[in-house]
Design a protein around this motif. Structure first.
Motif, PDB file in Angstrom:
ATOM      1  N   ALA A 111       8.799 -14.175 -49.707  1.00  0.00           N
ATOM      2  CA  ALA A 111       8.290 -15.406 -49.075  1.00  0.00           C
ATOM      3  C   ALA A 111       8.087 -15.152 -47.585  1.00  0.00           C
ATOM      4  O   ALA A 111       8.944 -14.552 -46.929  1.00  0.00           O
ATOM      5  N   GLY A 112       6.964 -15.603 -47.077  1.00  0.00           N
ATOM      6  CA  GLY A 112       6.722 -15.371 -45.659  1.00  0.00           C
ATOM      7  C   GLY A 112       5.629 -16.263 -45.121  1.00  0.00           C
ATOM      8  O   GLY A 112       4.838 -16.841 -45.877  1.00  0.00           O
ATOM      9  N   LYS A 113       5.628 -16.378 -43.807  1.00  0.00           N
ATOM     10  CA  LYS A 113       4.608 -17.179 -43.128  1.00  0.00           C
ATOM     11  C   LYS A 113       4.081 -16.376 -41.951  1.00  0.00           C
ATOM     12  O   LYS A 113       4.855 -15.733 -41.235  1.00  0.00           O
ATOM     13  N   SER A 114       2.770 -16.455 -41.773  1.00  0.00           N
ATOM     14  CA  SER A 114       2.166 -15.717 -40.662  1.00  0.00           C
ATOM     15  C   SER A 114       1.532 -16.709 -39.680  1.00  0.00           C
ATOM     16  O   SER A 114       0.971 -17.720 -40.108  1.00  0.00           O
ATOM     17  N   ILE A 115       1.641 -16.415 -38.403  1.00  0.00           N
ATOM     18  CA  ILE A 115       0.987 -17.246 -37.376  1.00  0.00           C
ATOM     19  C   ILE A 115       0.327 -16.309 -36.375  1.00  0.00           C
ATOM     20  O   ILE A 115       0.939 -15.327 -35.947  1.00  0.00           O
ATOM     21  N   THR A 116      -0.916 -16.581 -36.032  1.00  0.00           N
ATOM     22  CA  THR A 116      -1.548 -15.909 -34.883  1.00  0.00           C
ATOM     23  C   THR A 116      -1.893 -17.016 -33.908  1.00  0.00           C
ATOM     24  O   THR A 116      -2.639 -17.935 -34.280  1.00  0.00           O
ATOM     25  N   ARG A 117      -1.407 -16.954 -32.689  1.00  0.00           N
ATOM     26  CA  ARG A 117      -1.719 -18.010 -31.720  1.00  0.00           C
ATOM     27  C   ARG A 117      -1.524 -17.460 -30.303  1.00  0.00           C
ATOM     28  O   ARG A 117      -0.494 -16.853 -30.005  1.00  0.00           O
ATOM     29  N   PRO A 118      -2.509 -17.707 -29.422  1.00  0.00           N
ATOM     30  CA  PRO A 118      -2.343 -17.251 -28.041  1.00  0.00           C
ATOM     31  C   PRO A 118      -1.143 -17.922 -27.369  1.00  0.00           C
ATOM     32  O   PRO A 118      -0.808 -19.070 -27.705  1.00  0.00           O
ATOM     33  N   LEU A 119      -0.553 -17.209 -26.448  1.00  0.00           N
ATOM     34  CA  LEU A 119       0.596 -17.747 -25.703  1.00  0.00           C
ATOM     35  C   LEU A 119       0.237 -19.078 -25.041  1.00  0.00           C
ATOM     36  O   LEU A 119       1.023 -20.033 -25.071  1.00  0.00           O
ATOM     37  N   ALA A 120      -0.985 -19.134 -24.476  1.00  0.00           N
ATOM     38  CA  ALA A 120      -1.392 -20.353 -23.760  1.00  0.00           C
ATOM     39  C   ALA A 120      -1.420 -21.568 -24.684  1.00  0.00           C
ATOM     40  O   ALA A 120      -1.202 -22.693 -24.237  1.00  0.00           O
ATOM     41  N   ASP A 121      -1.665 -21.346 -25.990  1.00  0.00           N
ATOM     42  CA  ASP A 121      -1.675 -22.462 -26.943  1.00  0.00           C
ATOM     43  C   ASP A 121      -0.300 -22.696 -27.564  1.00  0.00           C
ATOM     44  O   ASP A 121      -0.138 -23.574 -28.415  1.00  0.00           O
ATOM     45  N   SER A 122       0.678 -21.879 -27.199  1.00  0.00           N
ATOM     46  CA  SER A 122       2.006 -21.962 -27.828  1.00  0.00           C
ATOM     47  C   SER A 122       3.028 -22.656 -26.941  1.00  0.00           C
ATOM     48  O   SER A 122       4.187 -22.797 -27.334  1.00  0.00           O
ATOM     49  N   LEU A 123       2.599 -23.066 -25.733  1.00  0.00           N
ATOM     50  CA  LEU A 123       3.587 -23.514 -24.745  1.00  0.00           C
ATOM     51  C   LEU A 123       4.382 -24.724 -25.226  1.00  0.00           C
ATOM     52  O   LEU A 123       5.550 -24.876 -24.886  1.00  0.00           O
ATOM     53  N   ASN A 124       3.735 -25.581 -26.039  1.00  0.00           N
ATOM     54  CA  ASN A 124       4.455 -26.743 -26.588  1.00  0.00           C
ATOM     55  C   ASN A 124       4.757 -26.573 -28.066  1.00  0.00           C
ATOM     56  O   ASN A 124       4.921 -27.549 -28.783  1.00  0.00           O
ATOM     57  N   ARG A 125       4.793 -25.320 -28.510  1.00  0.00           N
ATOM     58  CA  ARG A 125       4.975 -25.079 -29.948  1.00  0.00           C
ATOM     59  C   ARG A 125       6.161 -24.169 -30.213  1.00  0.00           C
ATOM     60  O   ARG A 125       6.058 -23.195 -30.963  1.00  0.00           O
ATOM     61  N   TYR A 126       7.315 -24.531 -29.646  1.00  0.00           N
ATOM     62  CA  TYR A 126       8.540 -23.755 -29.898  1.00  0.00           C
ATOM     63  C   TYR A 126       8.821 -23.695 -31.405  1.00  0.00           C
ATOM     64  O   TYR A 126       9.340 -22.699 -31.921  1.00  0.00           O
ATOM     65  N   HIS A 127       8.384 -24.778 -32.129  1.00  0.00           N
ATOM     66  CA  HIS A 127       8.652 -24.819 -33.569  1.00  0.00           C
ATOM     67  C   HIS A 127       7.959 -23.680 -34.333  1.00  0.00           C
ATOM     68  O   HIS A 127       8.406 -23.305 -35.415  1.00  0.00           O
TER      69      HIS A 127
END
Ligand SMILES: NC(=O)c1ccc[n+]([C@@H]2O[C@H](COP(=O)([O-])OP(=O)(O)OC[C@H]3O[C@@H](n4cnc5c(N)ncnc54)[C@H](OP(=O)(O)O)[C@@H]3O)[C@@H](O)[C@H]2O)c1
Length: 282
Positions: A111-127
């Motif tokens: 079981a696994g989950k993958s995420i690709t997201r730029p740091l600039a779009d992750s600033l409010n996404r600690y989750h």
């Protein structure tokens, strides 16, 4: 239909029926993340043999449909619908595993989950980071801590379904996935010798891109060479039957060598690539 690069990078692997039968006949096999993709293919591959499958994932109706087609084959099957993001759900799975009369012979941590997201779009996404860590790292740690005595009693096997990225230099925009998969890989490999002393064989497969639901949201991957999930399942079955502790594509040596010598070049290239993509003048 495979493209020419796919045929070169992912030549068809095969496994003989006799060899797989010898390795899994009569065994109880746990597969996490069995409802889709690689886990589903693996469950279908094993279902042609006399095995007891324990299939875990969130989507109950998908697991049920899979169990129905599996039971039409030779094997027995139990499904456990559970959200492994939740520690209480992981505990519930552990209770069920401990109650299996014959214990566990093979545990496939998939079981696994993958995420690709730029740091600039992750600033409010600690989750993003807590979720990938809970599913890709902490849940399998907790499950395997509980499964270790059961596997020890049956001289069993564990297979970690990992990713090629773990063996290479970290890439921009992959921080959440890369960190969680690498953390689990390190934990897993730290235990190899201790499991071995207990009579448990622990093995890792480092998969390249596999054409499943996981990569579907990324438009770029539509044109990248990717391994079919059926081929990933056959390679996992081959690892299960072999004495080797690790499987990776034949060409992994090239990016691994590049990663060993090329940190400076990679970091510079990544910087220029991102600036160019963002339209900044260099
Ligand atoms: N695809 C690739 O390119 C690739 C490459 C290298 C390694 N891998 C690894 O291969 C493994 C399988 O990936 P895949 O490509 O087959 O992806 P997939 O098709 O998305 O399947 C992922 C599986 O994990 C289950 N899962 C996801 N979140 C869960 C949760 N919170 N609780 C319980 N189960 C959960 C999903 O079922 P539900 O949604 O029903 O819960 C599904 O069965 C992953 O560990 C991945 O990191 C994949």
């Amino acid at each position: 239909m495979k493209t020419l690069p796919e045929r070169l990078l992912f030549p068809n692997a095969r496994i003989s029926k006799e060899r797989l039968e010898k390795a899994i006949h009569g065994k109880t096999i746990v597969i996490t993340g069995a409802s889709y993709g690689i886990g589903e293919e693996l469950a279908m591959l094993f279902s042609g043999y006399n095995v007891h499958l324990i299939l875990i994932a969130r989507t109950e109706e998908k697991l049920q449909a899979l169990a129905n087609s599996i039971k039409a084959n030779k094997s027995k099957c139990i499904i456990i619908a559970a959200d492994l993001y939740q520690e209480s759900e992981v505990d519930r799975v552990i209770e069920k595993l401990k109650s299996l009369p014959g214990g566990i012979d093979i545990f496939i941590s998939n079981a696994g989950k993958s995420i690709t997201r730029p740091l600039a779009d992750s600033l409010n996404r600690y989750h993003d980071f807590t979720r990938t860590n809970s599913l890709n790292y902490l849940a399998p740690v907790k499950l395997l801590l509980a499964a270790t005595p059961l596997l020890k009693a049956n001289k069993g096997q564990i297979i970690n379904i990992s990713a090629m990225n773990v063996l290479l230099l970290p890439a921009p925009e992959w921080a959440a996935y890369q960190a969680s998969k690498t953390a689990f890989d390190q934990w897993f490999r730290s235990n190899l010798a201790e499991w071995r002393v207990m009579g448990i064989l622990a093995k890792t497969i480092y998969l390249p891109l596999v054409r499943t639901r996981m990569i579907a949201p990324n438009e770029n991957y539509k044109n990248y060479p990717a391994m079919p999930p059926q081929q990933a399942a056959i390679r996992i079955a081959r690892l299960l039957c072999s004495s080797s502790t690790c499987s990776k594509p034949w060409w992994a040596i090239f990016p691994q060598t590049g990663s060993f010598f090329g940190r400076y070049i990679w970091e510079k290239w990544s910087y220029y690539h991102l600036r160019k993509r963002n339209g900044d003048s260099i």
